[in-house]
Write a protein that holds these residues in place. Structure first.
Motif, PDB file in Angstrom:
ATOM      1  N   ILE A 239       0.849  -1.238  -0.082  1.00  0.00           N
ATOM      2  CA  ILE A 239      -0.053  -0.131   0.168  1.00  0.00           C
ATOM      3  C   ILE A 239       0.903   1.220  -0.204  1.00  0.00           C
ATOM      4  O   ILE A 239       1.711   1.286   0.754  1.00  0.00           O
ATOM      5  CB  ILE A 239      -0.985   0.043   1.112  1.00  0.00           C
ATOM      6  N   ALA A 240       0.599   2.141  -0.869  1.00  0.00           N
ATOM      7  CA  ALA A 240       1.352   3.290  -0.909  1.00  0.00           C
ATOM      8  C   ALA A 240       0.977   4.519   0.016  1.00  0.00           C
ATOM      9  O   ALA A 240       0.380   5.368  -0.287  1.00  0.00           O
ATOM     10  CB  ALA A 240       1.010   4.032  -2.205  1.00  0.00           C
ATOM     11  N   ALA A 241       1.238   4.052   1.225  1.00  0.00           N
ATOM     12  CA  ALA A 241       0.894   4.938   2.343  1.00  0.00           C
ATOM     13  C   ALA A 241       1.664   4.554   3.891  1.00  0.00           C
ATOM     14  O   ALA A 241       2.109   2.952   3.625  1.00  0.00           O
ATOM     15  CB  ALA A 241      -0.597   4.852   2.566  1.00  0.00           C
TER      16      ALA A 241
ATOM     17  N   ARG B 113      -6.219  -1.659   0.470  1.00  0.00           N
ATOM     18  CA  ARG B 113      -5.286  -0.811  -0.440  1.00  0.00           C
ATOM     19  C   ARG B 113      -6.143   0.227  -1.052  1.00  0.00           C
ATOM     20  O   ARG B 113      -5.908   1.435  -1.015  1.00  0.00           O
ATOM     21  CB  ARG B 113      -4.572  -1.527  -1.450  1.00  0.00           C
ATOM     22  N   ARG B 114      -7.302   0.081  -1.583  1.00  0.00           N
ATOM     23  CA  ARG B 114      -8.099   1.084  -2.242  1.00  0.00           C
ATOM     24  C   ARG B 114      -8.752   1.955  -1.456  1.00  0.00           C
ATOM     25  O   ARG B 114      -8.556   3.384  -1.917  1.00  0.00           O
ATOM     26  CB  ARG B 114      -9.317   0.316  -3.029  1.00  0.00           C
TER      27      ARG B 114
ATOM     28  N   GLY C  27       6.089   3.433   1.541  1.00  0.00           N
ATOM     29  CA  GLY C  27       4.868   2.328   1.369  1.00  0.00           C
ATOM     30  C   GLY C  27       4.997   1.331   2.670  1.00  0.00           C
ATOM     31  O   GLY C  27       5.999   1.594   3.308  1.00  0.00           O
TER      32      GLY C  27
ATOM     33  N   GLU D 236      -8.920   5.293  -3.705  1.00  0.00           N
ATOM     34  CA  GLU D 236      -9.628   4.758  -4.864  1.00  0.00           C
ATOM     35  C   GLU D 236     -11.070   4.481  -4.258  1.00  0.00           C
ATOM     36  O   GLU D 236     -11.527   3.986  -3.311  1.00  0.00           O
ATOM     37  CB  GLU D 236      -9.105   3.381  -5.343  1.00  0.00           C
TER      38      GLU D 236
ATOM     39  N   VAL E 264      -7.367   2.980   1.571  1.00  0.00           N
ATOM     40  CA  VAL E 264      -6.129   3.914   1.994  1.00  0.00           C
ATOM     41  C   VAL E 264      -5.719   4.699   0.899  1.00  0.00           C
ATOM     42  O   VAL E 264      -5.433   5.978   1.375  1.00  0.00           O
ATOM     43  CB  VAL E 264      -5.117   3.012   2.493  1.00  0.00           C
ATOM     44  N   GLU E 265      -5.709   4.307  -0.300  1.00  0.00           N
ATOM     45  CA  GLU E 265      -5.022   5.002  -1.208  1.00  0.00           C
ATOM     46  C   GLU E 265      -6.301   5.942  -1.933  1.00  0.00           C
ATOM     47  O   GLU E 265      -5.538   6.741  -2.952  1.00  0.00           O
ATOM     48  CB  GLU E 265      -4.403   4.048  -2.212  1.00  0.00           C
TER      49      GLU E 265
END
Length: 183
Positions: free
Chosen positions: A37-39, A172-173, A132, A178, A175-176
């Motif tokens: 995840i990019a966070a 993931r969605r 990430g 989406e 948090v990012e």
């Protein structure tokens, strides 16, 4: 007559061997899936520790199972938080946050069918270079000591693996940022 007797003996020995083999099959499963995840972990943690946020990313959603309704205990977040359910589509169950090491590790206990089937899940967050986080969801469970349970382990592992993948992708969605979309 002698051949018929040998056939019956062979069938009896084969049947006995089959029953013994069934009792040697495992009654537990273990599944693990990961997502990047990019966070940072600190941005992911609030989505894990608060059970009232789980429906936005979890693979187990009320809209996927007609008649399913979650009931939340108090507190809704942190160790001791619990949700329960009971429906014709899924049967009964509970999910309880057992232990937390913010923002690195969350341990979850689950039980189904009046506690006859149990699992312990762990969600681990590992920082990655660049900001990430790798999130690993592992589950270990037991189907009890029934013959049907022993035959079900491969199916459970496959099914739970898909559920964990869907849940991690949903996490993931959200948090990012989406749109949740079809999971």
């Amino acid at each position: 007559m002698r051949r018929l007797r040998l056939v019956w003996i062979a069938l009896g020995v084969t049947s006995l061997a089959g029953v013994v083999a069934l009792f040697l099959l495992p009654t537990s499963w273990q599944v693990e899936r990961q997502v990047t995840i990019a966070a940072p972990a600190e941005a992911i943690w609030p989505w894990l520790i608060d059970l009232e946020r789980w429906p936005s990313w979890s693979p187990w959603r009320e809209e996927d199972y007609p008649g399913l309704e979650f009931r939340y205990s108090s507190p809704a977040a942190g160790p001791g938080a619990e949700l329960t359910w009971d429906s014709e589509a899924t049967g009964d169950g509970s999910l309880r946050l057992e232990a937390a090491e913010p923002p690195r590790r969350l341990t979850v206990a689950m039980a189904y069918q009046q506690g006859r089937i149990t699992s312990r899940d762990t969600l681990e967050l590992a920082p990655l270079p660049g900001g990430g986080t790798r999130v690993t969801w592992s589950e270990r469970g037991s189907l009890g000591h029934t013959l049907l349970g022993r035959l079900s382990v491969p199916v459970i592992e496959e099914s739970m693996g898909r559920d964990l993948e869907r849940g991690l992708e949903g996490l993931r969605r959200v948090v990012e940022g989406e749109a949740p979309g079809e999971l």
